[in-house]
Design a protein around this motif. Structure first.
Motif, PDB file in Angstrom:
ATOM      1  N   ASN A  89       0.808  -1.223   0.000  1.00  0.00           N
ATOM      2  CA  ASN A  89       0.000   0.000   0.000  1.00  0.00           C
ATOM      3  C   ASN A  89       0.835   1.264   0.000  1.00  0.00           C
ATOM      4  O   ASN A  89       1.967   1.272   0.468  1.00  0.00           O
ATOM      5  CB  ASN A  89      -0.890   0.043   1.251  1.00  0.00           C
ATOM      6  N   SER A 137      -9.679   0.996  -5.816  1.00  0.00           N
ATOM      7  CA  SER A 137      -9.667   0.179  -4.600  1.00  0.00           C
ATOM      8  C   SER A 137      -9.200   0.942  -3.366  1.00  0.00           C
ATOM      9  O   SER A 137      -8.875   0.342  -2.350  1.00  0.00           O
ATOM     10  CB  SER A 137      -8.749  -1.033  -4.813  1.00  0.00           C
ATOM     11  N   LYS A 139      -9.284   3.031   0.012  1.00  0.00           N
ATOM     12  CA  LYS A 139     -10.181   3.111   1.166  1.00  0.00           C
ATOM     13  C   LYS A 139      -9.671   4.199   2.103  1.00  0.00           C
ATOM     14  O   LYS A 139      -8.459   4.409   2.222  1.00  0.00           O
ATOM     15  CB  LYS A 139     -10.230   1.780   1.895  1.00  0.00           C
ATOM     16  N   SER A 141     -10.392   6.250   6.074  1.00  0.00           N
ATOM     17  CA  SER A 141     -11.079   6.290   7.362  1.00  0.00           C
ATOM     18  C   SER A 141     -10.656   7.566   8.088  1.00  0.00           C
ATOM     19  O   SER A 141      -9.587   8.110   7.831  1.00  0.00           O
ATOM     20  CB  SER A 141     -10.750   5.053   8.197  1.00  0.00           C
ATOM     21  N   ARG A 150      -5.724   4.573   2.408  1.00  0.00           N
ATOM     22  CA  ARG A 150      -4.930   3.383   2.035  1.00  0.00           C
ATOM     23  C   ARG A 150      -5.146   3.103   0.557  1.00  0.00           C
ATOM     24  O   ARG A 150      -6.257   2.824   0.128  1.00  0.00           O
ATOM     25  CB  ARG A 150      -5.335   2.176   2.859  1.00  0.00           C
ATOM     26  N   CYS A 151      -4.071   3.198  -0.181  1.00  0.00           N
ATOM     27  CA  CYS A 151      -4.118   3.017  -1.628  1.00  0.00           C
ATOM     28  C   CYS A 151      -3.341   1.751  -1.989  1.00  0.00           C
ATOM     29  O   CYS A 151      -2.116   1.731  -1.842  1.00  0.00           O
ATOM     30  CB  CYS A 151      -3.476   4.214  -2.333  1.00  0.00           C
TER      31      CYS A 151
END
Length: 168
Positions: A89, A137, A139, A141, A150-151
Motif C-alpha cells: 500500500n 480500490s 479506502k 477512514s 490506504r491506496c
C-alpha cells in the motif's frame, strides 16, 4: 615518466567541454569550485536534484512533501499530510484543520495522485503518490481529524510469452 602527484581538476575545462555553463550554478558553489577539489560536486548535484524534483511532484524530498500542491485556479487547500509506503500500500495521512467540517471533505483517487476537495467552496489540493496505485480500490477512514487513505499499490503481474523452439 615522473609522477606529479594528485592534480587539481580543471572544472572550467569540463564546463567548456559540456558546451556551456553548468545549470543551477550559484555563487557559493562557484567559489568552492574555484578552490579546487571535488567537495562542491555533491552539494551541486543535491541542489540540481532538489530544484528539478520539487518542480515536479515533490515526492522525492521530505521537505517538499510537507505541503500539497494547490489547484490550478489558485484556490487551494493547505492541509498537512504525510505519505509512506508499505509492501502492498501507499498510505497518506491527512490532518483536517479544526475549522473544517470533516463531512465537507471529498477524496478522489487517480493512479499517481490524490485530490482533496472541500465542499461547498470547491477548494482543492493534489497529493502526489510515490508509486502507481489502484485508484478504484482506495479506502479511507477518519479518526481524531486524521484522514487515513490506504491506496493498494498496482501489482504488475509478470507476463510470460511463449518462446518457440526451433528443432534442428
Amino acid at each position: 615518466m615522473a609522477h606529479r602527484g594528485r592534480e587539481r581538476p580543471d572544472w572550467g575545462g569540463m564546463e567548456q567541454w559540456m558546451g556551456g555553463h553548468f545549470p543551477f550554478m550559484n555563487d557559493k558553489i562557484k567559489k568552492k569550485m574555484g578552490a579546487g577539489g571535488t567537495d562542491w560536486v555533491e552539494e551541486y548535484v543535491q541542489d540540481v536534484l532538489k530544484r528539478t524534483f520539487s518542480q515536479r511532484t515533490g515526492s522525492f524530498f521530505p521537505e517538499a512533501n510537507e505541503r500539497a500542491e494547490t489547484s490550478e485556479s489558485g484556490h487551494g487547500l493547505d492541509y498537512d499530510y504525510e505519505t509512506f509506503e508499505t509492501h502492498n500500500n501507499v498510505i497518506v495521512r491527512i490532518t483536517v484543520p479544526e475549522d473544517v467540517q470533516v463531512r465537507n471533505v471529498r477524496l478522489y483517487a487517480g493512479s499517481m495522485q490524490l485530490k482533496v476537495e472541500q465542499d461547498p467552496t470547491r477548494k482543492s489540493m493534489y497529493i502526489p503518490l510515490p508509486s502507481e496505485v489502484e485508484g478504484g480500490s482506495v479506502k479511507a477512514s477518519l479518526k481524531d481529524r486524521v484522514l487515513e487513505v490506504r491506496c493498494p499499490r498496482r501489482q504488475e503481474a509478470e507476463v510470460f510469452q511463449e518462446v518457440r523452439v526451433r528443432y534442428l
